[in-house]
Design an enzyme around this catalytic site. Structure first.
Site, PDB file in Angstrom:
ATOM      1  CG  ASP A  65      -2.096   0.922   1.089  1.00 50.99           C
ATOM      2  OD1 ASP A  65      -2.377   1.377  -0.040  1.00 50.99           O
ATOM      3  OD2 ASP A  65      -2.744   1.219   2.113  1.00 50.99           O
ATOM      4  CG  LEU A 109       9.217 -17.089  -3.349  1.00 50.75           C
ATOM      5  CD1 LEU A 109       9.313 -16.925  -1.831  1.00 50.75           C
ATOM      6  CD2 LEU A 109       9.562 -15.744  -4.005  1.00 50.75           C
ATOM      7  CG  HIS A 143      -0.506   2.248  -9.283  1.00 56.46           C
ATOM      8  ND1 HIS A 143      -0.690   1.839  -7.975  1.00 56.46           N
ATOM      9  CD2 HIS A 143      -1.606   2.983  -9.597  1.00 56.46           C
ATOM     10  CE1 HIS A 143      -1.846   2.320  -7.527  1.00 56.46           C
ATOM     11  NE2 HIS A 143      -2.416   3.022  -8.495  1.00 56.46           N
TER      12      HIS A 143
HETATM   13  C1  IPE Z   1      -5.538  -2.794  -0.306  1.00 58.21           C
HETATM   14  O1  IPE Z   1      -5.214  -1.453  -0.406  1.00 58.21           O
HETATM   15  C2  IPE Z   1      -5.448  -3.462  -1.637  1.00 58.21           C
HETATM   16  C3  IPE Z   1      -4.125  -3.587  -2.236  1.00 58.21           C
HETATM   17  C4  IPE Z   1      -2.992  -3.176  -1.722  1.00 58.21           C
HETATM   18  C5  IPE Z   1      -4.092  -4.235  -3.519  1.00 58.21           C
HETATM   19  P1  IPE Z   1      -6.308  -0.307  -0.634  1.00 58.21           P
HETATM   20  O2  IPE Z   1      -5.551   0.961  -0.714  1.00 58.21           O
HETATM   21  O3  IPE Z   1      -7.181  -0.662  -1.769  1.00 58.21           O
HETATM   22  O4  IPE Z   1      -7.166  -0.395   0.704  1.00 58.21           O
HETATM   23  P2  IPE Z   1      -8.004   0.716   1.468  1.00 58.21           P
HETATM   24  O5  IPE Z   1      -8.999   1.272   0.496  1.00 58.21           O
HETATM   25  O6  IPE Z   1      -7.045   1.764   1.926  1.00 58.21           O
HETATM   26  O7  IPE Z   1      -8.632  -0.003   2.626  1.00 58.21           O
HETATM   27  C1  IPE Z   2      -1.661   0.204  -3.441  1.00 49.28           C
HETATM   28  O1  IPE Z   2      -1.420   1.575  -3.457  1.00 49.28           O
HETATM   29  C2  IPE Z   2      -1.820  -0.374  -4.835  1.00 49.28           C
HETATM   30  C3  IPE Z   2      -3.169  -0.835  -5.177  1.00 49.28           C
HETATM   31  C4  IPE Z   2      -4.213  -0.824  -4.381  1.00 49.28           C
HETATM   32  C5  IPE Z   2      -3.358  -1.349  -6.515  1.00 49.28           C
HETATM   33  P1  IPE Z   2      -2.607   2.621  -3.424  1.00 49.28           P
HETATM   34  O2  IPE Z   2      -3.014   2.924  -4.828  1.00 49.28           O
HETATM   35  O3  IPE Z   2      -3.709   2.141  -2.570  1.00 49.28           O
HETATM   36  O4  IPE Z   2      -1.904   3.874  -2.798  1.00 49.28           O
HETATM   37  P2  IPE Z   2      -2.513   4.921  -1.752  1.00 49.28           P
HETATM   38  O5  IPE Z   2      -3.073   4.135  -0.620  1.00 49.28           O
HETATM   39  O6  IPE Z   2      -3.572   5.675  -2.486  1.00 49.28           O
HETATM   40  O7  IPE Z   2      -1.354   5.765  -1.356  1.00 49.28           O
HETATM   41 MG    MG Z   3      -4.151   2.375  -0.607  1.00 42.57          MG
END
Ligand code: IPE
Ligand code: IPE
Ligand code: MG
Length: 242
Positions: free
Chosen positions: A22, A133, A39
């Site tokens: 995240d 792995l 990303h």
């Molecule tokens: C969880 O992160 C999903 C992934 C890392 C793929 P999100 O960013 O989508 O989760 P919330 O919305 O903060 O709970």
């Molecule tokens: C996690 O990073 C990646 C996915 C959920 C695909 P985020 O896109 O949720 O990044 P933040 O949480 O907005 O910083």
């Molecule tokens: Mg996120």
């Protein structure tokens, strides 16, 4: 500063590490870049973490790449992410294979484009004999959906309610080939589960570094496994007093 000991691989290494990757969006925002640049940086970091996992002797690595709820993001972000996953497959599969990693998709394939389905199947097929792995990629994954799917599978087999066991539920989850995760890491400082491995994490150790995913490199993973080695896992039990 990290001590010398902390730079070495600890004796006790978690068998199964799962990561909620995240913070890509915030990483990009802090640099004045579009979310997709975050990303992209996130997928580049993945290579470092896979390499480090092999180096540290982690046997199972589960990564949360795209949740069932992530479809609800703006259309351009979703399509950008799909394009990025496609590129990652093209670019990284050979490297993954060379590292001795076996790719396994966890999640639903329904709703995923045909070309992505083919790539996933192909990746699983090419790497299926690899043992170093196991890399579980949670893509179009949601744990409630997974549990629902498990219950439906069990019911379809006509099993009587009183004959349903916990083992049976575990065997019908997408992760049936993997032990429960020992350590779950969520980067970026958020402290929630977001529909990840709800059943499997019953006794996992959780770790919430403040680092955003694109910056969570080898050293940060090493620190996480040191922290794991310091934890006392009790599984609800206590030692008999002498
Ligand atoms: C969880 O992160 C999903 C992934 C890392 C793929 P999100 O960013 O989508 O989760 P919330 O919305 O903060 O709970
Ligand atoms: C996690 O990073 C990646 C996915 C959920 C695909 P985020 O896109 O949720 O990044 P933040 O949480 O907005 O910083
Ligand atoms: Mg996120």
């Amino acid at each position: 500063m990290t001590s010398k000991i902390e730079q070495e691989i600890p004796e006790v290494v978690p068998t199964h590490v799962a990561i909620i990757m995240d913070g890509n969006g915030r990483w990009a925002k802090s640099r004045g870049l579009p979310r997709l640049a975050g990303h992209k940086a996130g997928t580049e970091n993945l290579r470092r973490i896979i390499e480090a996992s092999v180096e540290f002797g982690i046997k199972y690595l589960t990564i949360y790449a795209f949740s069932t709820e992530n479809w609800g993001r703006p259309e351009d972000e979703v399509s950008g992410l799909m394009k990025l996953f496609d590129d990652v497959f093209n670019r990284e599969l050979a490297e993954l294979h060379k590292q001795g990693a076996r790719l396994i998709h966890i999640g639903r394939l329904e709703g995923v484009s045909q070309s992505m389905k083919d790539k996933i199947k192909n990746g699983e097929e090419i790497t299926k004999e690899n043992k170093k792995l196991i890399l579980n990629v949670a893509f179009n994954y949601g744990s409630r959906d997974e549990i629902l799917n498990a219950v439906q599978n069990i019911m379809k087999k006509g099993i009587e309610a009183e004959d349903v066991t916990q083992e049976m539920i575990g065997e019908n989850l997408f992760t049936s080939h993997s032990p429960d995760p020992d350590l779950i890491i969520r980067t970026s400082g958020e402290k929630r589960i977001s529909n990840f491995l709800l059943w499997q994490s019953a006794y996992s150790e959780w770790y919430f570094p403040e680092i955003l995913w694109p910056d969570f490199g080898r050293e940060a993973l090493l620190e996480a496994i040191h922290e794991f080695a310091r934890r006392e896992r009790r599984f609800g039990k206590v030692e008999a007093s002498r």
